[in-house]
Write an enzyme that holds these catalytic residues in place. Structure first.
Site, short mmCIF file in Angstrom:
data_model
loop_
_atom_site.label_atom_id
_atom_site.label_comp_id
_atom_site.label_asym_id
_atom_site.label_seq_id
_atom_site.Cartn_x
_atom_site.Cartn_y
_atom_site.Cartn_z
N LYS A 116 0.81 -1.23 0.00
CA LYS A 116 0.00 0.00 0.00
C LYS A 116 0.84 1.27 0.00
O LYS A 116 0.43 2.27 -0.59
CB LYS A 116 -0.99 -0.01 1.17
N LYS A 158 -2.62 2.56 9.09
CA LYS A 158 -2.88 1.47 8.14
C LYS A 158 -1.64 0.60 7.99
O LYS A 158 -0.53 1.11 8.04
CB LYS A 158 -3.22 2.04 6.75
N LYS A 201 -4.51 11.24 7.36
CA LYS A 201 -5.62 12.00 7.92
C LYS A 201 -6.85 11.12 7.76
O LYS A 201 -7.05 10.50 6.72
CB LYS A 201 -5.77 13.31 7.14
N TYR A 202 -7.67 10.99 8.81
CA TYR A 202 -8.86 10.14 8.76
C TYR A 202 -10.04 10.93 8.21
O TYR A 202 -10.42 11.96 8.78
CB TYR A 202 -9.20 9.59 10.15
N LEU A 203 -10.56 10.46 7.09
CA LEU A 203 -11.75 11.10 6.50
C LEU A 203 -12.97 10.51 7.21
O LEU A 203 -13.11 9.29 7.27
CB LEU A 203 -11.81 10.86 4.99
N HIS A 208 -17.18 5.65 -1.07
CA HIS A 208 -16.18 4.83 -1.74
C HIS A 208 -16.53 4.82 -3.23
O HIS A 208 -17.54 4.23 -3.62
CB HIS A 208 -16.18 3.42 -1.17
N GLU A 287 -6.47 2.69 -2.75
CA GLU A 287 -5.69 1.57 -3.28
C GLU A 287 -6.11 1.22 -4.69
O GLU A 287 -7.11 1.73 -5.19
CB GLU A 287 -5.74 0.34 -2.35
N ARG A 291 -7.44 -6.60 -10.76
CA ARG A 291 -8.23 -7.78 -11.16
C ARG A 291 -9.60 -7.33 -11.66
O ARG A 291 -9.96 -6.17 -11.55
CB ARG A 291 -8.46 -8.65 -9.92
N VAL A 294 -15.97 -7.99 -8.49
CA VAL A 294 -17.33 -8.54 -8.35
C VAL A 294 -18.34 -7.61 -9.04
O VAL A 294 -19.23 -8.07 -9.75
CB VAL A 294 -17.70 -8.69 -6.85
C1 MV4 Z 1 -9.61 5.34 4.98
C2 MV4 Z 1 -10.81 5.77 5.61
C3 MV4 Z 1 -10.83 7.07 6.09
N1 MV4 Z 1 -9.75 7.88 5.98
N2 MV4 Z 1 -8.56 6.17 4.89
C4 MV4 Z 1 -10.93 0.80 4.43
C5 MV4 Z 1 -10.45 -0.23 3.49
C6 MV4 Z 1 -9.23 0.32 2.89
N3 MV4 Z 1 -9.27 0.05 1.49
C7 MV4 Z 1 -9.23 1.77 3.17
N4 MV4 Z 1 -10.29 2.02 4.09
C8 MV4 Z 1 -10.53 3.24 4.59
N5 MV4 Z 1 -9.49 4.11 4.47
C9 MV4 Z 1 -8.64 7.40 5.39
N6 MV4 Z 1 -7.58 8.20 5.31
C10 MV4 Z 1 -11.88 4.90 5.70
C11 MV4 Z 1 -11.74 3.62 5.19
C12 MV4 Z 1 -12.91 2.77 5.33
C13 MV4 Z 1 -13.59 2.32 4.20
C14 MV4 Z 1 -13.21 2.62 2.90
C15 MV4 Z 1 -13.90 2.14 1.82
C16 MV4 Z 1 -15.02 1.36 2.01
C17 MV4 Z 1 -15.44 1.05 3.25
C18 MV4 Z 1 -14.74 1.52 4.37
C19 MV4 Z 1 -15.19 1.21 5.64
C20 MV4 Z 1 -14.50 1.65 6.73
C21 MV4 Z 1 -13.34 2.43 6.57
#
Ligand code: MV4
Length: 447
Positions: A116, A158, A201-203, A208, A287, A291, A294
């Protein structure tokens, strides 16, 4: 061109790949575990090879058995589907070393995106917007605290070897950060054998949204718009739609162009999905998936492009015949993932399907490998069917979805059909007013 393709997967995606091959005049080889001898894709394939017992580790994940099956049958290509070996760079490399075409990206690109930190650094350097974060792996607590001081709380820790949400920790202050950095590292080590972590930073309320791309081996890259996959529970998507209810034509064009330019510079080949969090009008890369996914059918419905066919053509070295100007997003599509699970507790409910009646009619597609009398084995994931509905606009698509869901009967096992019927009736869903937390924090809390 490819003459015989081995499908290294099971269930609906194995059938989906078989169907593309049949239409392309390619012979198919199904490999299956002892638990899947009666599976639909095995029945329909031109040849079948039993590769081991029910446990996936001894069958669908057994590289040696799969390569032996390819040698015995003379398959000249292997399609890995999703899950199992789809993002295993070692497998991709071994397939190519056996002079068999791997239907997927170059193994180096699989490894690159599997890490990652490297994946994020790479796409950032290529002009894709990313979440503000630490510059690579966190060396010590001091570095983490300094990042939080500069960027503010909350922050998210992460694992670099993670993905799909495994090994993440939110911290709201210095005390939590110090404590959770250690927890995150220990979890990363235990789960992935690599304790490297990074922070971002946490969003707090993102959607998604992911962009589908298609790249051939001649430098042509196309984007096929986005999918909104915000309706999820514990990182399992339940409902996906295209286009996103919140993305404008201009935003689609701008992010699509950035992604296409980056993938051209990278020299990427095959299908790919660039995943973003979308919050307050901005895209932030999280990320990349290397592939077929689904939820690929929603993109197929709104673009009219057969993604699996294109994936196989690219692997065979063919030139993409489409250009970006030919890609038009037409109407709206929604996919409901129907799982063999309790619609309340989400506990898996494998067993025999006594009666299976699938909906039909204009704009209704069902991707499923189950049938009346089929017994869902308990060894694999619980996806039973994908109901995909297409219509001219989102309100008509929702009306068609409610109609299709009212016709659908799967009896003998519990499924998530009742949950989807409620979702399709929900006012927030009708407005498109949801984010990644809505299902768990609003909808399921109110049930
Ligand atoms: C995040 C986030 C909030 N802020 N990164 C979860 C799976 C991984 N692919 C990345 N994820 C997240 N990264 C930052 N900076 C929230 C999540 C996340 C999330 C992302 C996509 C779909 C569902 C999720 C459920 C919980 C948290």
């Amino acid at each position: 061109m490819i003459k015989k393709l081995l499908i290294a997967n099971r269930g609906e995606i194995a059938l989906r790949i078989h169907r593309a091959c049949r239409e392309m005049g390619i012979q198919t080889v199904a490999v299956h575990s002892k638990a899947d001898a009666e599976a639909m894709h095995v029945r329909l394939a031109d040849e079948r090879v039993c590769i081991g017992p029910a446990a996936a580790s001894k069958s669908y994940l057994d590289i040696k058995s799969i390569l032996a099956a390819a040698e015995i049958t003379g398959a000249d290509a292997i399609h890995p589907g999703y899950g199992f070996l789809a993002e295993n760079a070692t497998f991709a490399k071994m397939v190519e070393e056996h002079n068999i075409t791997f239907v997927g990206p170059h193994p180096d690109h699989i490894s690159l995106m599997g890490d990652k930190i490297t994946g994020k650094k790479t796409v950032q350097a290529l002009g894709i917007p990313v979440v503000p974060g630490s510059d690579g792996a966190i060396k010590d607590v001091k570095e983490a605290l300094a990042f939080a001081k500069k960027n503010g709380y909350p922050v998210l820790i992460k694992a670099t070897a993670g993905g799909g949400g495994k090994g993440m920790q939110v911290a709201n202050n210095d005390t939590e950060l110090k404590e959770r950095l250690g927890i995150a590292k220990a979890e990363a080590k235990a789960n992935f054998g690599n304790d490297d972590v990074f922070i971002e930073k946490y969003l707090t309320h993102p959607r998604h949204i992911e962009i589908q791309i298609l790249a051939d081996t001649h430098g042509n890259v196309l984007h096929l718009g986005e999918r909104d996959c915000s309706i999820q529970r514990r990182h399992q998507k339940l409902w996906e739609e295209a286009p996103s209810p919140v993305i404008t034509e201009k935003q689609r064009h701008d992010i699509g162009e950035k992604v296409v330019n980056a993938m051209k510079k990278l020299g990427y080949r095959g299908l790919g999905t660039i995943e973003f969090l979308y919050e307050d009008g901005q895209f932030y890369f999280i990320e990349m998936n290397t592939r077929v996914q689904v939820e690929h059918p929603v993109t197929e419905m709104v673009t009219g492009i057969d993604l699996v066919r294109e994936q196989i053509r690219i692997a065979a070295g063919k030139v993409l015949t489409l250009q970006q100007k030919d890609i038009k997003i037409r109407g709206h599509a929604i996919e409901c993932r129907i799982n063999a699970e309790s619609p309340e507790t989400f506990m898996p409910c494998p067993g025999r399907i006594d009666f299976n009646h699938v909906p039909g009619g204009l704009g209704v597609r069902v991707d499923s490998a189950v049938y009346t009398g089929y017994t869902i084995p308990p060894h694999y994931d619980s996806l039973v069917s994908k109901l995909i509905v297409h219509a001219d606009d989102r309100p008509k698509c929702l009306a068609r979805l409610r109609r299709a869901l009212s016709e659908y009967v799967i009896s003998g096992i519990e499924t998530t059909l009742p949950l989807h019927r409620k979702l399709a009736e929900n006012a927030d869903m009708q407005k498109g007013d949801y984010n990644i937390h809505w299902l768990e924090k609003v909808f399921l809390k109110g049930q």
